[in-house]
Write an enzyme that holds these catalytic residues in place. Sequence first.
Site, short mmCIF file in Angstrom:
data_model
loop_
_atom_site.label_atom_id
_atom_site.label_comp_id
_atom_site.label_asym_id
_atom_site.label_seq_id
_atom_site.Cartn_x
_atom_site.Cartn_y
_atom_site.Cartn_z
N LYS A 77 0.92 -1.17 0.11
CA LYS A 77 0.06 0.00 -0.10
C LYS A 77 0.86 1.06 -0.10
O LYS A 77 2.02 1.24 0.91
CB LYS A 77 -0.98 -0.08 1.26
CG LYS A 77 -1.89 0.97 1.23
CD LYS A 77 -2.73 0.94 2.61
CE LYS A 77 -3.91 1.85 2.76
NZ LYS A 77 -4.77 1.70 3.90
N SER A 152 -9.49 1.59 2.78
CA SER A 152 -8.98 2.39 1.86
C SER A 152 -8.00 1.62 1.19
O SER A 152 -7.21 2.16 0.11
CB SER A 152 -8.09 3.59 2.75
OG SER A 152 -7.21 2.88 3.66
N SER A 176 -9.70 -0.77 7.07
CA SER A 176 -9.11 -0.89 5.60
C SER A 176 -8.40 -2.08 5.00
O SER A 176 -8.19 -1.94 3.72
CB SER A 176 -8.13 0.48 5.50
OG SER A 176 -8.92 1.74 5.40
N1 GLN Z 1 -12.88 3.89 6.26
C1 GLN Z 1 -12.40 4.38 7.41
C2 GLN Z 1 -11.74 5.73 7.45
O1 GLN Z 1 -12.17 6.42 6.32
C3 GLN Z 1 -11.19 3.44 7.61
C4 GLN Z 1 -9.99 3.85 6.99
C5 GLN Z 1 -8.92 3.08 7.26
O2 GLN Z 1 -8.91 2.04 7.97
N2 GLN Z 1 -7.59 3.65 7.07
O3 GLN Z 1 -11.52 6.32 8.19
#
Ligand code: GLN
Length: 488
Positions: A77, A152, A176
Amino acid sequence: MSAGSALETAAAVRAGERSAREVIDESLAAIDEANADLNAFLCVTADEARAAADAVDAQVAAGDDPGPLAGVPIALKDNLVTRGVPTSCASRILAGWVPPYDATVVQRLSAAGAISVGKTNLDEFAMGSSTENSAFGPTRNPHDRERVPGGSSGGSAAAVASGMVPLALGSDTGGSTRQPASLCGVVGVKSTYGTVSRVGLVAYGSSLDQIGPFAANVADAALLLEVIGGHDPGDSTSLNRPAPDVSKHLDDGVDGLRVGVISELMGEGIAPEVVARIRAAAQALEAAGAIVEEVSIPSISACLSAYYIVAPAEASSNLSRYDGVRYGNRVEAANVTDMMTATRTQGFGDEVKRRIMLGTYALSAGYYDAFYATAQKVRTKVRADFDAVYTSHDLLMCPTSPTPAWRLGEKTDDPLTMYLSDICTIPTNLAGHPAASIPFGTDGAGLPIGVQLLGPALGETTMFRAAAVLEHSARGDGANAERHGDGS
Ligand code: GLN
């Protein structure tokens, strides 16, 4: 599509039956073929990967063991820093920035013989649930290109699901790794907070962030967690203990384990087809000897609100470092204040700005007690409530995502609806506990549905045992909606 599992590939490379070079060339060819459509990779490091593969092959030729992931391609990532390779966090503010060091997990992967083939797409600074907040365009779901891969870490999930790589790393602050794994039909894991070093993970919400594995199967995810986990003195929140010992116990089964299905996450707001798959998974665990019953954790209803205060609060502080001076891009202006304002105005996307404003507001004098302090109290209560349930249960289960993958653009105009899609994953981050998403069939349209397994702090070994049972069952019964669908 990928040829074999990471375990099989590493075994073949270590035995000299396959060259790492051949494995990497195959992965690079798959990326060439599929990435233009999927936009899973932001950057492909073909030359570096081939050189690393040749080094692995030289080790094998010299009679040395390159390690448990010898020659296995992996995608990272793009919020994991990589020495000499651009790390953008899918943000214009960092576009072109080249870090001077490798994240601890990246060092551990190289030491284990794994080979990074590139950096994957994400929601900008990992803020989002669909990978549509990337400054470099969304990633598409390999199962249906008109749909999101989740987020994400959508690029990493899509890279594994499409067979471009057998393994990838993501980060999980509020879901995520697990949520994109669920939407793309692969395994995604968030381990106990502190089991994987955060050194070199670009910070979003530091008290929640954990790096986690993506793999096409449970055994590969287990091995990857063992390689990246374990104490790192460079991270003050790293637990002083070895990586979770999961691979050895994968075949131990679930006989006699007590598993709770979280009732708050099986009703309103959860698609009936998803509920049906979780019920089918519960039956599969029962058939393997587990004792399954419903449990209630009422404080779960407060998790989403608490998370969307704590995470933006930490983000507003963490992202203050992007000022046009220390990292990345600068927009020149007449004085320093104007330069910083212009840099941040042009460098950050809408969602990141929204989070910075929410977080700054929640931390500001006069509102701190009402928002941030209250959210922290909720967090303490949630952790206590989970701990209480775990005195009588070994594991919990619920959906990973309330729905299968939705259409690109469907939720982009409505941040609150997007936030609601995190309802099943966020509680574990607040508690600091481990959880994993395991593919368990599809909906009627063939879109993957993941089952989420949750464990107490350091409960990874038990969690993986149940994951292996579910995987076995999903393969055995073809796990599809036609046979196990709602009402059938
Ligand atoms: N969807 C969640 C957020 O927007 C989690 C994102 C993540 O785990 N990086 O914060």
